[in-house]
Scaffold this motif. Sequence first.
Motif, PDB file in Angstrom:
ATOM      1  N   GLY A 114       0.797  -1.220   0.000  1.00 37.75           N
ATOM      2  CA  GLY A 114       0.000   0.000   0.000  1.00 37.75           C
ATOM      3  C   GLY A 114       0.827   1.265   0.000  1.00 37.75           C
ATOM      4  N   LEU A 115       1.960   1.263  -0.690  1.00 36.36           N
ATOM      5  CA  LEU A 115       2.850   2.414  -0.724  1.00 36.36           C
ATOM      6  C   LEU A 115       2.565   3.290  -1.938  1.00 36.36           C
ATOM      7  CD1 LEU A 115       6.192   0.548   0.109  1.00 36.36           C
ATOM      8  CD2 LEU A 115       4.661   1.726   1.703  1.00 36.36           C
ATOM      9  N   THR A 116       2.847   4.585  -1.799  1.00 35.04           N
ATOM     10  CA  THR A 116       2.652   5.535  -2.892  1.00 35.04           C
ATOM     11  C   THR A 116       3.899   6.407  -3.027  1.00 35.04           C
ATOM     12  OG1 THR A 116       1.642   7.185  -1.423  1.00 35.04           O
ATOM     13  CG2 THR A 116       0.159   5.607  -2.499  1.00 35.04           C
ATOM     14  N   ASN A 117       3.877   7.277  -4.036  1.00 35.90           N
ATOM     15  CA  ASN A 117       4.948   8.255  -4.239  1.00 35.90           C
ATOM     16  C   ASN A 117       6.329   7.606  -4.309  1.00 35.90           C
ATOM     17  OD1 ASN A 117       2.602   9.692  -3.089  1.00 35.90           O
ATOM     18  ND2 ASN A 117       3.894  11.497  -3.305  1.00 35.90           N
ATOM     19  N   LEU A 118       6.468   6.577  -5.102  1.00 38.97           N
ATOM     20  CA  LEU A 118       7.753   5.909  -5.241  1.00 38.97           C
ATOM     21  C   LEU A 118       8.764   6.832  -5.917  1.00 38.97           C
ATOM     22  CD1 LEU A 118       5.760   3.520  -4.810  1.00 38.97           C
ATOM     23  CD2 LEU A 118       7.271   2.164  -6.266  1.00 38.97           C
ATOM     24  N   SER A 119       9.990   6.791  -5.417  1.00 35.74           N
ATOM     25  CA  SER A 119      11.053   7.595  -6.020  1.00 35.74           C
ATOM     26  C   SER A 119      12.398   6.946  -5.720  1.00 35.74           C
ATOM     27  CB  SER A 119      11.038   9.028  -5.478  1.00 35.74           C
ATOM     28  OG  SER A 119      11.316   9.048  -4.083  1.00 35.74           O
ATOM     29  N   ALA A 120      13.435   7.435  -6.398  1.00 33.27           N
ATOM     30  CA  ALA A 120      14.818   6.996  -6.169  1.00 33.27           C
ATOM     31  C   ALA A 120      14.953   5.481  -6.246  1.00 33.27           C
ATOM     32  CB  ALA A 120      15.321   7.513  -4.818  1.00 33.27           C
ATOM     33  N   ILE A 121      14.275   4.858  -7.209  1.00 35.14           N
ATOM     34  CA  ILE A 121      14.315   3.401  -7.351  1.00 35.14           C
ATOM     35  C   ILE A 121      15.674   2.976  -7.914  1.00 35.14           C
ATOM     36  CG2 ILE A 121      13.292   1.397  -8.505  1.00 35.14           C
ATOM     37  CD1 ILE A 121      10.665   3.025  -8.639  1.00 35.14           C
ATOM     38  N   GLN A 122      16.293   2.010  -7.255  1.00 33.93           N
ATOM     39  CA  GLN A 122      17.564   1.459  -7.729  1.00 33.93           C
ATOM     40  C   GLN A 122      17.554  -0.052  -7.564  1.00 33.93           C
ATOM     41  OE1 GLN A 122      21.124   3.155  -6.079  1.00 33.93           O
ATOM     42  NE2 GLN A 122      20.678   5.214  -6.795  1.00 33.93           N
ATOM     43  N   THR A 123      18.040  -0.733  -8.595  1.00 34.30           N
ATOM     44  CA  THR A 123      18.221  -2.179  -8.529  1.00 34.30           C
ATOM     45  C   THR A 123      19.658  -2.471  -8.920  1.00 34.30           C
ATOM     46  OG1 THR A 123      15.917  -2.556  -9.158  1.00 34.30           O
ATOM     47  CG2 THR A 123      17.424  -4.419  -9.368  1.00 34.30           C
ATOM     48  N   VAL A 128      17.065  -4.333  -4.209  1.00 32.89           N
ATOM     49  CA  VAL A 128      16.149  -3.300  -4.695  1.00 32.89           C
ATOM     50  C   VAL A 128      15.953  -2.295  -3.577  1.00 32.89           C
ATOM     51  CG1 VAL A 128      13.808  -2.816  -5.508  1.00 32.89           C
ATOM     52  CG2 VAL A 128      14.940  -4.941  -6.184  1.00 32.89           C
ATOM     53  N   THR A 129      16.129  -1.014  -3.858  1.00 34.63           N
ATOM     54  CA  THR A 129      15.881   0.027  -2.859  1.00 34.63           C
ATOM     55  C   THR A 129      15.051   1.135  -3.483  1.00 34.63           C
ATOM     56  OG1 THR A 129      17.958   1.144  -3.394  1.00 34.63           O
ATOM     57  CG2 THR A 129      18.000  -0.420  -1.554  1.00 34.63           C
ATOM     58  N   PHE A 130      14.214   1.764  -2.677  1.00 28.42           N
ATOM     59  CA  PHE A 130      13.430   2.904  -3.143  1.00 28.42           C
ATOM     60  C   PHE A 130      12.848   3.648  -1.948  1.00 28.42           C
ATOM     61  CE2 PHE A 130      10.537  -0.636  -2.778  1.00 28.42           C
ATOM     62  CZ  PHE A 130       9.344  -0.103  -2.328  1.00 28.42           C
ATOM     63  N   ARG A 131      12.422   4.882  -2.213  1.00 28.71           N
ATOM     64  CA  ARG A 131      11.762   5.684  -1.183  1.00 28.71           C
ATOM     65  C   ARG A 131      10.283   5.754  -1.524  1.00 28.71           C
ATOM     66  NH1 ARG A 131      15.020  10.824  -0.031  1.00 28.71           N
ATOM     67  NH2 ARG A 131      14.501  11.209  -2.196  1.00 28.71           N
ATOM     68  N   ALA A 132       9.439   5.785  -0.497  1.00 31.01           N
ATOM     69  CA  ALA A 132       7.997   5.805  -0.727  1.00 31.01           C
ATOM     70  C   ALA A 132       7.288   6.402   0.478  1.00 31.01           C
ATOM     71  CB  ALA A 132       7.490   4.387  -0.982  1.00 31.01           C
ATOM     72  N   ALA A 149      14.617  -4.725  -0.678  1.00 29.29           N
ATOM     73  CA  ALA A 149      14.439  -6.174  -0.746  1.00 29.29           C
ATOM     74  C   ALA A 149      15.744  -6.769  -1.239  1.00 29.29           C
ATOM     75  CB  ALA A 149      13.290  -6.550  -1.676  1.00 29.29           C
ATOM     76  N   ALA A 150      16.146  -7.870  -0.628  1.00 29.61           N
ATOM     77  CA  ALA A 150      17.399  -8.516  -1.009  1.00 29.61           C
ATOM     78  C   ALA A 150      17.369  -9.966  -0.557  1.00 29.61           C
ATOM     79  CB  ALA A 150      18.590  -7.807  -0.377  1.00 29.61           C
ATOM     80  N   ARG A 151      18.217 -10.786  -1.148  1.00 28.07           N
ATOM     81  CA  ARG A 151      18.343 -12.169  -0.723  1.00 28.07           C
ATOM     82  C   ARG A 151      19.498 -12.275   0.268  1.00 28.07           C
ATOM     83  NH1 ARG A 151      17.867 -13.958  -5.199  1.00 28.07           N
ATOM     84  NH2 ARG A 151      15.713 -14.649  -5.138  1.00 28.07           N
ATOM     85  N   ILE A 152      19.214 -12.824   1.436  1.00 26.19           N
ATOM     86  CA  ILE A 152      20.232 -13.061   2.459  1.00 26.19           C
ATOM     87  C   ILE A 152      20.205 -14.547   2.768  1.00 26.19           C
ATOM     88  CG2 ILE A 152      21.002 -12.561   4.810  1.00 26.19           C
ATOM     89  CD1 ILE A 152      19.641  -9.840   4.585  1.00 26.19           C
ATOM     90  N   GLY A 153      21.242 -15.260   2.350  1.00 26.26           N
ATOM     91  CA  GLY A 153      21.225 -16.706   2.470  1.00 26.26           C
ATOM     92  C   GLY A 153      20.088 -17.274   1.642  1.00 26.26           C
ATOM     93  N   SER A 154      19.278 -18.105   2.269  1.00 31.27           N
ATOM     94  CA  SER A 154      18.131 -18.710   1.572  1.00 31.27           C
ATOM     95  C   SER A 154      16.867 -17.875   1.708  1.00 31.27           C
ATOM     96  CB  SER A 154      17.876 -20.109   2.143  1.00 31.27           C
ATOM     97  OG  SER A 154      17.477 -20.013   3.514  1.00 31.27           O
ATOM     98  N   GLN A 155      16.988 -16.705   2.306  1.00 31.13           N
ATOM     99  CA  GLN A 155      15.815 -15.898   2.634  1.00 31.13           C
ATOM    100  C   GLN A 155      15.701 -14.636   1.787  1.00 31.13           C
ATOM    101  OE1 GLN A 155      13.582 -16.992   5.402  1.00 31.13           O
ATOM    102  NE2 GLN A 155      14.749 -18.734   4.610  1.00 31.13           N
ATOM    103  N   LEU A 156      14.461 -14.248   1.552  1.00 27.15           N
ATOM    104  CA  LEU A 156      14.174 -12.957   0.941  1.00 27.15           C
ATOM    105  C   LEU A 156      13.894 -11.983   2.069  1.00 27.15           C
ATOM    106  CD1 LEU A 156      13.753 -11.394  -1.702  1.00 27.15           C
ATOM    107  CD2 LEU A 156      11.325 -11.996  -1.555  1.00 27.15           C
ATOM    108  N   ALA A 157      14.695 -10.942   2.172  1.00 30.12           N
ATOM    109  CA  ALA A 157      14.552  -9.965   3.260  1.00 30.12           C
ATOM    110  C   ALA A 157      13.798  -8.746   2.768  1.00 30.12           C
ATOM    111  CB  ALA A 157      15.925  -9.551   3.774  1.00 30.12           C
ATOM    112  N   GLY A 158      12.782  -8.357   3.512  1.00 27.38           N
ATOM    113  CA  GLY A 158      12.076  -7.106   3.287  1.00 27.38           C
ATOM    114  C   GLY A 158      12.473  -6.131   4.376  1.00 27.38           C
ATOM    115  N   ILE A 159      12.977  -4.972   3.977  1.00 29.71           N
ATOM    116  CA  ILE A 159      13.547  -4.017   4.924  1.00 29.71           C
ATOM    117  C   ILE A 159      12.831  -2.679   4.797  1.00 29.71           C
ATOM    118  CG2 ILE A 159      15.668  -2.835   5.634  1.00 29.71           C
ATOM    119  CD1 ILE A 159      17.146  -5.169   4.083  1.00 29.71           C
ATOM    120  N   ALA A 160      12.529  -2.072   5.927  1.00 23.22           N
ATOM    121  CA  ALA A 160      11.949  -0.723   5.946  1.00 23.22           C
ATOM    122  C   ALA A 160      12.738   0.131   6.927  1.00 23.22           C
ATOM    123  CB  ALA A 160      10.479  -0.764   6.348  1.00 23.22           C
ATOM    124  N   VAL A 161      13.074   1.344   6.527  1.00 19.58           N
ATOM    125  CA  VAL A 161      13.869   2.261   7.346  1.00 19.58           C
ATOM    126  C   VAL A 161      13.052   3.529   7.585  1.00 19.58           C
ATOM    127  CG1 VAL A 161      15.972   3.639   7.477  1.00 19.58           C
ATOM    128  CG2 VAL A 161      16.052   1.349   6.475  1.00 19.58           C
TER     129      VAL A 161
END
Length: 200
Positions: A114-123, A128-132, A149-161
């Motif tokens: 449910g995010l909007t106003n995506l910007s600064a997208i980089q892959t 994958v990083t972006f601001r929203a 979002a990134a793969r860490i070991g066998s896991q897909l990590a979702g990160i929010a700052v």
Amino acid sequence: MTTWTFKGSLAAIGFMTLTACEAGQGPFNLDLAGNSAAPVTRAMMASGAVLVAPPGFCIDQASMTPDFMVMMRCDLLGMRDAAGSAPRGLITISLASSGTATLPSAQQIAAASGLTNLSAIQTAEGIVTFRARGKIPVGGLSPTHWRGAARIGSQLAGIAVYGPENGLITTSVGRDLVITLVQQSTKATPEPATSVPLKN
């Protein structure tokens, strides 16, 4: 698609009373733990992934589940000496088994969260990083924040700052934290075990 959400943290509730931005713009010195215990800056999750906090951030152990944790600037967890010059903020990390799935795009993450106003997208380099803009987990934080979002070991990590309104962490500094966390965690995580066919 996994939707990464904030699952709650005893220490993070303190953000409800914090309205400051960066230094000189209001109070932001809550000492929730009130102790001088050694900071916890890395932890192995149930999946075997090792999550390593960026410099100046510590793990809120009250927030941890087998696949989720919150990291905060160390002084918010009672360890002032470990905070250094880290920006004020809060980081959430959720893990899900990645299998052979490709990383989700910024648009896919935004649609699921449910995010909007995506910007600064980089892959780049498997991240994958972006601001929203989106819902905040607790009061006192800016709706504008960084996602990764990134793969860490066998896991897909979702990160929010997250950080306070107009705080330093809402600038490119927030993206740097995501990248640092991923790089350090990937380096610390053992390679996933691969099965070896049995010989007759």
